[in-house]
Scaffold this active site. Structure first.
Site, PDB file in Angstrom:
ATOM      1  N   CYS A  42       0.848  -1.202   0.000  1.00 41.28           N
ATOM      2  CA  CYS A  42       0.000   0.000   0.000  1.00 41.28           C
ATOM      3  C   CYS A  42       0.881   1.250   0.000  1.00 41.28           C
ATOM      4  O   CYS A  42       0.628   2.223  -0.721  1.00 41.28           O
ATOM      5  CB  CYS A  42      -0.911   0.015   1.221  1.00 41.28           C
ATOM      6  SG  CYS A  42      -1.950  -1.444   1.435  1.00 41.28           S
ATOM      7  N   CYS A 186     -28.252  -6.319  14.881  1.00 42.04           N
ATOM      8  CA  CYS A 186     -29.546  -5.637  15.015  1.00 42.04           C
ATOM      9  C   CYS A 186     -30.635  -6.437  14.316  1.00 42.04           C
ATOM     10  O   CYS A 186     -31.750  -6.571  14.827  1.00 42.04           O
ATOM     11  CB  CYS A 186     -29.463  -4.232  14.427  1.00 42.04           C
ATOM     12  SG  CYS A 186     -28.673  -3.027  15.508  1.00 42.04           S
TER      13      CYS A 186
END
Length: 225
Positions: A42, A186
């Site tokens: 990177c 959730c």
């Protein structure tokens, strides 16, 4: 952080005590490490990881191919397209670590996702998902995170449901996790369908939550109960 106890808020802001910094350290090492394919690390393309300042404030966004991608998706694309390497995979230690290390560079900066143009339809879909009653409990996201924000549920204070702290170290997980892991939890809580990590549904919902958080600071890597 508004809904954290003073103790957890202090812990979130103390790198020497925040467990998530173990993932940050690993992510910073991955940033510098060249893949086995011989392609650049990177750092070889982007320079020092400090160059990622502000990047997390703009995700999710619509890519050149018209697809909605979040920060994790951008990292995976770079890995496959520019490093000729297999994807890390959602919820992998490597992807969580690199995402946390990159997101840290935007900590304290205001969320600023694009919501117009090609993003418009994704924001609308995210809003629809947020407002739709789901599962056996027949609850929408908004019924908790709008109508009951600030009230207590099983010892927790119900937050406004924003994702600015993710990836986050959750004490209940004893690990770092993505926003999509939290969204799946959730879904499970209201006994609704759990979509896969990185699914179109959760990406649209992530964008809508980011739009709701516009102007609020990035907290990642966060600390949550």
């Amino acid at each position: 952080a508004t809904f954290l106890s003073p103790e957890l808020r202090a812990l979130q802001h103390d790198p020497s005590r925040h467990p998530g910094w173990l993932w940050v350290d690993e992510g910073e090492a991955l940033w510098k490490a060249a893949p086995a394919t011989g392609k650049p690390a990177c750092q070889g393309c982007h320079g020092d990881i400090a160059s990622m300042r502000g990047v997390a404030t703009r995700y999710p966004l619509v890519g050149r191919d018209g697809a909605l991608i979040n920060l994790e998706g951008r990292i995976e694309r770079c890995r496959s397209e520019n490093q000729s390497s297999p994807a890390f995979g959602y919820e992998s230690e490597a992807l969580l670590s690199l995402t946390a290390a990159i997101a840290l560079r935007s900590r304290g900066m205001p969320m600023a996702v694009a919501t117009g143009g090609p993003a418009t339809r994704f924001v609308a879909e995210g809003r629809r998902l947020y407002e739709t009653r789901q599962g056996q409990l027949n609850l929408s996201c908004g019924q908790c995170h709008d109508a009951n924000v600030g009230r207590r549920l099983r010892g927790d204070v119900i937050s406004s449901g924003l994702g600015t702290g993710y990836p986050a170290y959750r004490l209940e997980w004893n690990a770092m996790g993505s926003l999509h892991r939290r969204l799946r939890a959730c879904s499970l809580g209201v006994r609704a369908t759990q979509f896969p990590h990185g699914s179109a549904q959760y990406l649209a919902l992530e964008l809508y939550l980011a739009a709701r958080a516009r102007g609020l600071p990035v907290e990642a890597p966060g600390l949550r109960r």
